[in-house]
Scaffold this motif. Structure first.
Motif, PDB file in Angstrom:
ATOM      1  N   UNK A  44     -21.168 -75.601  54.656  1.00  0.00           N
ATOM      2  CA  UNK A  44     -21.592 -76.897  54.107  1.00  0.00           C
ATOM      3  C   UNK A  44     -22.403 -77.763  55.087  1.00  0.00           C
ATOM      4  N   UNK A  45     -21.992 -77.838  56.329  1.00  0.00           N
ATOM      5  CA  UNK A  45     -22.660 -78.693  57.310  1.00  0.00           C
ATOM      6  C   UNK A  45     -23.089 -77.838  58.492  1.00  0.00           C
ATOM      7  N   UNK A  46     -24.407 -77.653  58.619  1.00  0.00           N
ATOM      8  CA  UNK A  46     -24.906 -76.829  59.717  1.00  0.00           C
ATOM      9  C   UNK A  46     -26.174 -77.443  60.300  1.00  0.00           C
ATOM     10  N   UNK A  47     -26.377 -77.113  61.571  1.00  0.00           N
ATOM     11  CA  UNK A  47     -27.571 -77.607  62.253  1.00  0.00           C
ATOM     12  C   UNK A  47     -27.967 -76.568  63.284  1.00  0.00           C
ATOM     13  N   UNK A  48     -29.257 -76.240  63.327  1.00  0.00           N
ATOM     14  CA  UNK A  48     -29.767 -75.341  64.346  1.00  0.00           C
ATOM     15  C   UNK A  48     -30.666 -76.159  65.260  1.00  0.00           C
ATOM     16  N   UNK A  49     -30.388 -76.087  66.550  1.00  0.00           N
ATOM     17  CA  UNK A  49     -31.120 -76.904  67.514  1.00  0.00           C
ATOM     18  C   UNK A  49     -31.595 -76.051  68.679  1.00  0.00           C
ATOM     19  N   UNK A  50     -32.642 -76.518  69.328  1.00  0.00           N
ATOM     20  CA  UNK A  50     -33.166 -75.833  70.510  1.00  0.00           C
ATOM     21  C   UNK A  50     -32.422 -76.321  71.745  1.00  0.00           C
ATOM     22  N   UNK A  51     -32.102 -75.403  72.621  1.00  0.00           N
ATOM     23  CA  UNK A  51     -31.561 -75.756  73.923  1.00  0.00           C
ATOM     24  C   UNK A  51     -32.333 -74.955  74.963  1.00  0.00           C
ATOM     25  N   UNK A  52     -32.496 -75.516  76.123  1.00  0.00           N
ATOM     26  CA  UNK A  52     -33.233 -74.827  77.167  1.00  0.00           C
ATOM     27  C   UNK A  52     -32.388 -73.701  77.746  1.00  0.00           C
ATOM     28  N   UNK A  53     -33.031 -72.614  78.104  1.00  0.00           N
ATOM     29  CA  UNK A  53     -32.340 -71.441  78.629  1.00  0.00           C
ATOM     30  C   UNK A  53     -31.469 -71.806  79.828  1.00  0.00           C
ATOM     31  N   UNK A  54     -31.955 -72.726  80.649  1.00  0.00           N
ATOM     32  CA  UNK A  54     -31.191 -73.135  81.828  1.00  0.00           C
ATOM     33  C   UNK A  54     -29.864 -73.782  81.449  1.00  0.00           C
ATOM     34  N   UNK A  55     -29.814 -74.403  80.288  1.00  0.00           N
ATOM     35  CA  UNK A  55     -28.576 -75.039  79.820  1.00  0.00           C
ATOM     36  C   UNK A  55     -27.627 -74.024  79.205  1.00  0.00           C
ATOM     37  N   UNK A  56     -28.107 -72.825  79.035  1.00  0.00           N
ATOM     38  CA  UNK A  56     -27.336 -71.797  78.358  1.00  0.00           C
ATOM     39  C   UNK A  56     -27.194 -70.579  79.263  1.00  0.00           C
ATOM     40  N   UNK A  57     -26.878 -70.798  80.532  1.00  0.00           N
ATOM     41  CA  UNK A  57     -26.873 -69.741  81.545  1.00  0.00           C
ATOM     42  C   UNK A  57     -25.890 -68.615  81.240  1.00  0.00           C
ATOM     43  N   UNK A  58     -24.732 -68.939  80.714  1.00  0.00           N
ATOM     44  CA  UNK A  58     -23.730 -67.909  80.436  1.00  0.00           C
ATOM     45  C   UNK A  58     -24.240 -66.942  79.375  1.00  0.00           C
ATOM     46  N   UNK A  59     -24.747 -67.459  78.288  1.00  0.00           N
ATOM     47  CA  UNK A  59     -25.264 -66.605  77.222  1.00  0.00           C
ATOM     48  C   UNK A  59     -26.479 -65.827  77.701  1.00  0.00           C
ATOM     49  N   UNK A  60     -27.331 -66.465  78.483  1.00  0.00           N
ATOM     50  CA  UNK A  60     -28.502 -65.795  79.024  1.00  0.00           C
ATOM     51  C   UNK A  60     -28.088 -64.619  79.907  1.00  0.00           C
ATOM     52  N   UNK A  61     -27.076 -64.824  80.747  1.00  0.00           N
ATOM     53  CA  UNK A  61     -26.583 -63.749  81.614  1.00  0.00           C
ATOM     54  C   UNK A  61     -26.009 -62.604  80.784  1.00  0.00           C
ATOM     55  N   UNK A  62     -25.263 -62.911  79.735  1.00  0.00           N
ATOM     56  CA  UNK A  62     -24.711 -61.868  78.871  1.00  0.00           C
ATOM     57  C   UNK A  62     -25.819 -61.098  78.147  1.00  0.00           C
ATOM     58  N   UNK A  63     -26.861 -61.802  77.726  1.00  0.00           N
ATOM     59  CA  UNK A  63     -27.984 -61.132  77.058  1.00  0.00           C
ATOM     60  C   UNK A  63     -28.679 -60.185  78.012  1.00  0.00           C
ATOM     61  N   UNK A  64     -28.832 -60.587  79.271  1.00  0.00           N
ATOM     62  CA  UNK A  64     -29.466 -59.710  80.247  1.00  0.00           C
ATOM     63  C   UNK A  64     -28.623 -58.466  80.492  1.00  0.00           C
ATOM     64  N   UNK A  65     -27.309 -58.633  80.543  1.00  0.00           N
ATOM     65  CA  UNK A  65     -26.413 -57.476  80.704  1.00  0.00           C
ATOM     66  C   UNK A  65     -26.530 -56.560  79.474  1.00  0.00           C
ATOM     67  N   UNK A  66     -26.616 -57.166  78.324  1.00  0.00           N
ATOM     68  CA  UNK A  66     -26.714 -56.389  77.086  1.00  0.00           C
ATOM     69  C   UNK A  66     -27.959 -55.540  77.003  1.00  0.00           C
ATOM     70  N   UNK A  67     -29.044 -55.984  77.609  1.00  0.00           N
ATOM     71  CA  UNK A  67     -30.275 -55.190  77.564  1.00  0.00           C
ATOM     72  C   UNK A  67     -30.175 -53.949  78.431  1.00  0.00           C
ATOM     73  N   UNK A  68     -29.252 -53.939  79.363  1.00  0.00           N
ATOM     74  CA  UNK A  68     -29.135 -52.768  80.241  1.00  0.00           C
ATOM     75  C   UNK A  68     -28.122 -51.742  79.713  1.00  0.00           C
ATOM     76  N   UNK A  69     -27.419 -52.068  78.633  1.00  0.00           N
ATOM     77  CA  UNK A  69     -26.441 -51.138  78.054  1.00  0.00           C
ATOM     78  C   UNK A  69     -27.130 -50.136  77.152  1.00  0.00           C
ATOM     79  N   UNK A  70     -26.525 -48.993  76.997  1.00  0.00           N
ATOM     80  CA  UNK A  70     -27.076 -47.973  76.089  1.00  0.00           C
ATOM     81  C   UNK A  70     -26.803 -48.293  74.668  1.00  0.00           C
TER      82      UNK A  70
END
Length: 70
Positions: A44-70
């Motif tokens: 019912x109530x949703x919002x999609x917003x932009x955040x800078x990659x620097x503010x999202x370091x944990x998710x960015x680090x996990x995404x980088x790890x994910x690209x190296x997995x088979x």
């Protein structure tokens, strides 16, 4: 899902703009946006917003790890 309110933070401004405008252009990720819109219609109530990659370091680090997995 039974979610009442969700705020989704995305570090890709182009994705936020694409979802916000939803103009149906023939973009190469249109199917992903369509899937998002289908799921979002169930919240019912949703919002999609932009955040800078620097503010999202944990998710960015996990995404980088994910690209190296088979």
């Amino acid at each position: 899902m039974n979610l009442e309110a969700v705020e989704i933070e995305v570090d890709a401004k182009s994705i936020v703009d694409l979802v916000a405008n939803n103009n149906g252009t023939n973009h190469f990720i249109t199917s992903l946006v369509d899937d998002y819109m289908t799921l979002a219609s169930q919240i019912p109530h949703k919002k999609i917003v932009h955040c800078f990659r620097e503010a999202n370091k944990c998710v960015d680090a996990l995404a980088k790890i994910g690209t190296s997995l088979r």
